[in-house]
Enzyme design. Structure first.
Site, PDB file in Angstrom:
ATOM      1  N   THR B  26       0.913  -1.160  -0.021  1.00 30.13           N
ATOM      2  CA  THR B  26       0.051  -0.136   0.107  1.00 30.13           C
ATOM      3  C   THR B  26       1.036   1.194   0.106  1.00 30.13           C
ATOM      4  OG1 THR B  26      -1.899   1.037   1.049  1.00 30.13           O
ATOM      5  CG2 THR B  26      -0.255   0.116   2.487  1.00 30.13           C
ATOM      6  N   CYS B  27       0.210   2.735  -0.213  1.00 31.73           N
ATOM      7  CA  CYS B  27       0.765   3.667  -0.124  1.00 31.73           C
ATOM      8  C   CYS B  27       2.049   3.785   1.138  1.00 31.73           C
ATOM      9  CB  CYS B  27      -0.157   4.893   0.192  1.00 31.73           C
ATOM     10  SG  CYS B  27       0.467   6.433   0.289  1.00 31.73           S
ATOM     11  N   PRO B  28       2.964   4.516   0.725  1.00 31.32           N
ATOM     12  CA  PRO B  28       3.511   4.866  -0.556  1.00 31.32           C
ATOM     13  C   PRO B  28       4.630   3.789  -1.224  1.00 31.32           C
ATOM     14  CG  PRO B  28       5.005   5.564   1.160  1.00 31.32           C
ATOM     15  CD  PRO B  28       4.072   4.823   1.883  1.00 31.32           C
ATOM     16  N   VAL B  29       4.514   2.640  -0.777  1.00 34.76           N
ATOM     17  CA  VAL B  29       5.603   1.704  -1.178  1.00 34.76           C
ATOM     18  C   VAL B  29       5.455   1.337  -2.797  1.00 34.76           C
ATOM     19  CG1 VAL B  29       6.314  -0.735  -1.079  1.00 34.76           C
ATOM     20  CG2 VAL B  29       5.729   0.638   1.068  1.00 34.76           C
ATOM     21  N   HIS B  53      -2.349  -1.871  -5.594  1.00 38.33           N
ATOM     22  CA  HIS B  53      -2.815  -0.694  -4.970  1.00 38.33           C
ATOM     23  C   HIS B  53      -3.510   0.007  -6.000  1.00 38.33           C
ATOM     24  CE1 HIS B  53      -2.274   3.229  -2.706  1.00 38.33           C
ATOM     25  NE2 HIS B  53      -2.852   2.659  -2.122  1.00 38.33           N
TER      26      HIS B  53
END
Lengths: 142, 87
Positions: B26-29, B53
């Site tokens: 998920t964010c920001p990966v 995502h």
């Protein structure tokens, strides 16, 4: 300090876990999208740069003596949210700059050796922030 | 004595394809891993990102544009998307 690349400058004043997340997510996001980024750790935020303290902050609301934090962390794990340490390492790897507030160090009696010195690019005061912020398109106080 | 010839008309190392899998992240990966892969890649390489995502499917192309690079294709299959980027 003129720079053609857009820059994001973040003051991290809070040491609360959720706010440290906000700072690191915005910081890494800015770097990932081609900007330069700096995080200026001050007051309670600087506490998080002490050795083994990054994940130790309380939740800014509904901490409930740690119960709220435990519940939120459990949900974050379920949602596969990255650990703060990983975000911090990504921030550094992508060229993010970390500034530690010298006045906070003095007030709180924090020595350089108490901090994770290998992560810190600069020890500065308000002038260091303003020099960065005046050339920034994004600046945040968290 | 044998004659040694070196063909300099061809590039020494043609572009390679770098594939990163951020499914379930998920964010920001997804965005950060894409940027890291683009930094590792050499000009001419292709970076392929596979993820799930939803917001990153929109944000990765924005980042690619901001970096002055080009998205080659965006494909979707169920909730899984694949973005190919020319470095």
């Amino acid at each position: 300090m003129e720079s053609k690349t857009e820059r994001a400058t973040i003051i991290l004043h809070s040491g609360d876990m959720d706010k440290v997340y906000s700072a690191l997510i915005v910081g890494t996001g800015a770097l990932a999208m081609g900007m330069e980024a700096s995080i200026y750790f001050t007051f309670w935020g600087l506490e998080r740069l002490k050795k083994s303290a990054l994940e130790k902050g309380p939740l800014s609301r509904m901490h409930m003596f740690g119960l709220g934090k435990w519940m939120v962390q459990r949900r974050m794990k379920k949602a596969n949210v990255a650990a703060l340490e990983r975000l911090l390492q990504d921030f550094k790897e992508l060229g993010g700059k970390i500034i530690a507030c010298e006045m906070t160090m003095e007030i709180m009696g924090i020595k350089k050796s108490d901090l994770r010195e290998e992560l810190i690019d600069q020890y500065g005061a308000v002038g260091a922030y303003i020099q960065e912020a005046r050339n920034s398109t994004v600046t945040l106080f968290i | 004595m044998p004659e040694i010839t070196v063909d300099v008309s061809r590039p020494v190392c043609p572009g390679v394809e770098i594939r990163i899998d951020v499914c379930g992240q998920t964010c920001p990966v997804p965005l950060v891993e894409t940027r890291k892969a683009l930094r590792r890649a050499a000009p001419g390489d292709i970076v392929t990102v596979v993820g799930t995502h939803p917001a990153s499917k929109e944000e990765i192309p924005m980042a690619v544009k901001a970096l002055g690079l080009q998205v080659l294709s965006i494909e979707e299959e169920g909730n899984r998307w694949t973005i190919r980027i020319q470095r």
